[in-house]
Design a protein around this motif. Structure first.
Motif, PDB file in Angstrom:
ATOM      1  N   GLU A  37       0.836  -1.195   0.000  1.00 28.85           N
ATOM      2  CA  GLU A  37       0.000   0.000   0.000  1.00 28.85           C
ATOM      3  C   GLU A  37       0.877   1.254   0.000  1.00 28.85           C
ATOM      4  O   GLU A  37       1.890   1.302   0.695  1.00 28.85           O
ATOM      5  CB  GLU A  37      -0.928   0.004   1.213  1.00 28.85           C
ATOM      6  N   PRO A  38       0.510   2.249  -0.774  1.00 27.44           N
ATOM      7  CA  PRO A  38       1.329   3.466  -0.876  1.00 27.44           C
ATOM      8  C   PRO A  38       1.182   4.369   0.351  1.00 27.44           C
ATOM      9  O   PRO A  38       0.166   4.324   1.062  1.00 27.44           O
ATOM     10  CB  PRO A  38       0.763   4.162  -2.111  1.00 27.44           C
ATOM     11  N   PHE A  39       2.188   5.159   0.594  1.00 30.56           N
ATOM     12  CA  PHE A  39       2.140   6.155   1.649  1.00 30.56           C
ATOM     13  C   PHE A  39       1.223   7.294   1.208  1.00 30.56           C
ATOM     14  O   PHE A  39       1.120   7.594   0.016  1.00 30.56           O
ATOM     15  CB  PHE A  39       3.536   6.714   1.946  1.00 30.56           C
ATOM     16  N   PRO A  40       0.566   7.942   2.152  1.00 31.72           N
ATOM     17  CA  PRO A  40      -0.322   9.057   1.790  1.00 31.72           C
ATOM     18  C   PRO A  40       0.484  10.297   1.400  1.00 31.72           C
ATOM     19  O   PRO A  40       1.667  10.411   1.730  1.00 31.72           O
ATOM     20  CB  PRO A  40      -1.099   9.308   3.076  1.00 31.72           C
ATOM     21  N   LYS A  41      -0.164  11.208   0.721  1.00 31.02           N
ATOM     22  CA  LYS A  41       0.455  12.497   0.427  1.00 31.02           C
ATOM     23  C   LYS A  41       0.518  13.305   1.712  1.00 31.02           C
ATOM     24  O   LYS A  41      -0.362  13.194   2.571  1.00 31.02           O
ATOM     25  CB  LYS A  41      -0.366  13.236  -0.632  1.00 31.02           C
ATOM     26  N   ALA A  42       1.527  14.118   1.860  1.00 32.03           N
ATOM     27  CA  ALA A  42       1.744  14.896   3.082  1.00 32.03           C
ATOM     28  C   ALA A  42       0.532  15.738   3.448  1.00 32.03           C
ATOM     29  O   ALA A  42       0.175  15.852   4.625  1.00 32.03           O
ATOM     30  CB  ALA A  42       2.983  15.769   2.939  1.00 32.03           C
TER      31      ALA A  42
END
Length: 51
Positions: A37-42
């Motif tokens: 799963e990708p990391f969220p945008k800041a």
């Protein structure tokens, strides 16, 4: 508050952090990096836990 919790392996869990999140009516997202799963945008994150 938008809280994201990074979960590195399948046998980990948020533990007491999740109780606090729910008691305070925050939004939470588990990021299961072991599943890719990708990391969220800041700008999507108010608080980040690296469990």
């Amino acid at each position: 508050m938008n809280i994201h919790i990074i979960q590195h392996v399948s046998f980990e869990n948020p533990g007491q952090i999740m109780n606090w999140v729910q008691e305070n009516n925050h939004t939470v997202k588990l990021i299961k990096v072991f599943n890719g799963e990708p990391f969220p945008k800041a700008e999507e994150v108010s608080f980040l836990f690296d469990k």
